[in-house]
Design a protein around this motif. Structure first.
Motif, PDB file in Angstrom:
ATOM      1  N   SER A 128      -0.847  -4.749   2.770  1.00  0.00           N
ATOM      2  CA  SER A 128      -0.220  -4.121   3.929  1.00  0.00           C
ATOM      3  C   SER A 128       1.024  -4.858   4.399  1.00  0.00           C
ATOM      4  CB  SER A 128      -1.215  -4.004   5.078  1.00  0.00           C
ATOM      5  OG  SER A 128      -1.514  -5.286   5.566  1.00  0.00           O
ATOM      6  N   PHE A 168      -4.515  -3.251  -5.794  1.00  0.00           N
ATOM      7  CA  PHE A 168      -4.617  -2.429  -4.604  1.00  0.00           C
ATOM      8  C   PHE A 168      -3.487  -2.810  -3.666  1.00  0.00           C
ATOM      9  CE2 PHE A 168      -7.805   0.612  -4.339  1.00  0.00           C
ATOM     10  CZ  PHE A 168      -8.801   0.275  -5.250  1.00  0.00           C
ATOM     11  N   GLY A 169      -2.957  -1.849  -2.953  1.00  0.00           N
ATOM     12  CA  GLY A 169      -1.812  -2.101  -2.103  1.00  0.00           C
ATOM     13  C   GLY A 169      -2.112  -3.040  -0.958  1.00  0.00           C
ATOM     14  N   GLU A 193       0.831  -1.205   0.000  1.00  0.00           N
ATOM     15  CA  GLU A 193       0.000   0.000   0.000  1.00  0.00           C
ATOM     16  C   GLU A 193       0.866   1.256   0.000  1.00  0.00           C
ATOM     17  OE1 GLU A 193      -2.220  -0.658   3.530  1.00  0.00           O
ATOM     18  OE2 GLU A 193      -0.488  -0.381   4.851  1.00  0.00           O
ATOM     19  N   GLU A 194       0.222   2.367  -0.252  1.00  0.00           N
ATOM     20  CA  GLU A 194       0.887   3.671  -0.260  1.00  0.00           C
ATOM     21  C   GLU A 194       1.696   3.900   1.008  1.00  0.00           C
ATOM     22  OE1 GLU A 194       1.330   6.299  -2.072  1.00  0.00           O
ATOM     23  OE2 GLU A 194       0.153   5.752  -3.858  1.00  0.00           O
TER      24      GLU A 194
END
Lengths: 294, 294
Positions: free
Chosen positions: A223, A220-221, A196-197
């Motif tokens: 974790s 999608f990123g 994720e970002e």
DNA sequence: AGGCACGATAAGTTTATCTTATCGTCATGA
DNA sequence: TCATGACGATAAGATAAACTTATCGTGCCT
């Protein structure tokens, strides 16, 4: 205000019982020493030295004061010794920040080494992404951080510890050679899975594939790298895996492929506030990390 | 050279973590404190304080140094307290001289009192005649002497403790009234027995009988009062006995007769070097001697 | 009696230390 | 975004502390 100089002069008199020789011992002239001693006596409100025709002696109070003075001067000398001595690194409290794409892979090997080599170290570890680590470091809430370099902040200094290769991780395919190498361009047709970002690893992976970004389908990123690898194992795409994570993340369902030269790497290093005195701690830690990786 | 001032400034910074407030605490301006701290850091060769944008903190070395500095400053404060405090008298070593015509009569009562009231006193007693006592006192081999005053030496100070009457001691004669008094002139017809040369008591006795000296037949000097009293008991003559010796020297064969007023006395007192700090010891000892005589 | 040793004192100079004024940087807030 | 305030560093000049040289006074010794 009493001064150390006065105590030094008193000690010299206690030793020589002679103003002139005491002065010589202190590398000053006799009047200078006489006056400082008078000043000390006046300040303490009692006579410390008895001046007699032929000899000089300490009074009872003088003896006690001289004894205390000697103790104080010794403590001062000890302080100077302590401060000037090369201080061994990694002693006492060290608040260490480390990013999530390093911590789980390096710490299990580095911590026992650290504890072994620096038993007096009291380590406080914080794990989060680079940006908050840097902020906390600058704010003074951390002493050192271990992260991917470069980190360009004027108030920080950094030291490279070692480089860590990126590997391609993809679902195991029949007929693949174990020692195969892969061109970055070959990733163009693949679905790239990323963290994720905020994770620097994400940015680094994108950078490696920079030239092909338009061709990449991004998930999608996730974790954690572990999550990403599960996705990879199940055929949702590929990812770039730091080599240091290889041992721990390896499974039969994923194959890890090295890039062709020059292999892309991330640089792992240590950062500290320029204004702090942690350079030697950083250097010692860098060595431990390097050894832990081997 | 390190100074206490620098340590005080460091302690203030450790306390306030703020240069301005630390300076106020030390009653100086901020630049003064900054410069002294820099000087200290330069001298010790390591940074003690980390100056950050928003805050000030001690480095690891700074914390250790500040801790040692605090200990040193405390020791200095203790020294000042010690020196400025009214020191109780008669503590520690006291080299005391005392003349032979006092020692055997006063010490048996004074020593238990002294030991009782001043248990920390470490008394070294020397008994000899006044002249050598005075020399040893001036030379610094004695701290106090107990003798008959006056002693006129510019380098000595003295304190009267009490007066001691002279009594006439003569062989007991039949029909003498117990409370009779005697005129000094009545000694003119007697054979006066005295201590040997050098005893102040001899001179004092001669002085009492001064006006009659031509009429007095002097014995060769004896070396102790006790000897003289034996001679008196056997009828060889009379002598002047200090009242403090009366109890100990009294026998049935000798009668002790008081002089008519004004009774002649000797003054017992204490002397010490003006340059020494023994006045309070002398005063305390004088009180003990007075109490011991009672 | 004269010379010497020793600590105290005086006068003038040097060195430390301090103060005032100012800079540069960063954080804050309208 | 620009002005403002806080903070520690720096510079220059003033003040205070400490020192040096010269001299005194006293006692001691030959």
């Amino acid at each position: 205000m009493m001064t150390l100089r006065q105590l030094r002069y008193l000690a010299a008199i206690a030793e020589t019982r002679h103003f002139g020789r005491a002065a010589a011992l202190c590398h000053v002239t006799q009047p200078a020493l006489s006056m400082q001693l008078q000043e000390l006596e006046h300040m303490l409100g009692c006579r410390l030295v008895e001046r007699r025709r032929n000899a000089v002696d300490l009074t009872a109070e003088g003896q006690e004061v001289a004894q205390r003075a000697a103790a104080i001067l010794a403590a001062v000398a000890d302080l100077e010794d302590y401060a000037r001595r090369e201080k061994p690194p990694l002693i006492g409290v060290l608040r260490l920040g480390i990013i999530p794409s390093i911590a789980p892979y390096l710490l299990p090997r580095a911590l026992p080494l650290l504890h072994d080599r620096f038993p007096q170290l009291d380590l406080r570890i914080r794990e989060t992404q680079t940006a908050p680590l840097v902020e906390e470091l600058i704010r003074g809430d951390l002493d050192l951080i271990v992260a991917a370099l470069p980190i360009d902040r004027p108030e920080l200094e950094t030291l490279n510890a070692f480089e860590d290769r990126f590997l391609v991780a993809r679902q195991t395919r029949a007929g693949a050679r174990a020692d195969a190498r892969m061109e970055p361009a070959a990733l163009a047709s693949e679905h790239l899975l990323l963290l994720e970002e905020g994770h620097c690893l994400r940015d680094q992976a994108l950078s490696v594939c920079g030239a092909l970004s338009s061709n990449i389908h991004m998930a999608f990123g996730a974790s954690s790298l572990s999550t990403v690898m599960h996705l990879v194992a199940n055929g949702y795409g590929i990812t770039l895996l730091p080599e240091m994570a290889a041992d721990m993340e390896r499974t039969d369902r994923v194959e890890l492929i090295r890039f062709t030269d020059p292999e892309p790497v991330r640089t792992i290093g240590i950062a500290w506030r320029r204004s702090s005195s942690r350079r030697s701690d950083a250097a010692a830690l860098a060595k431990v990390l390097l050894d832990a990786r081997a």
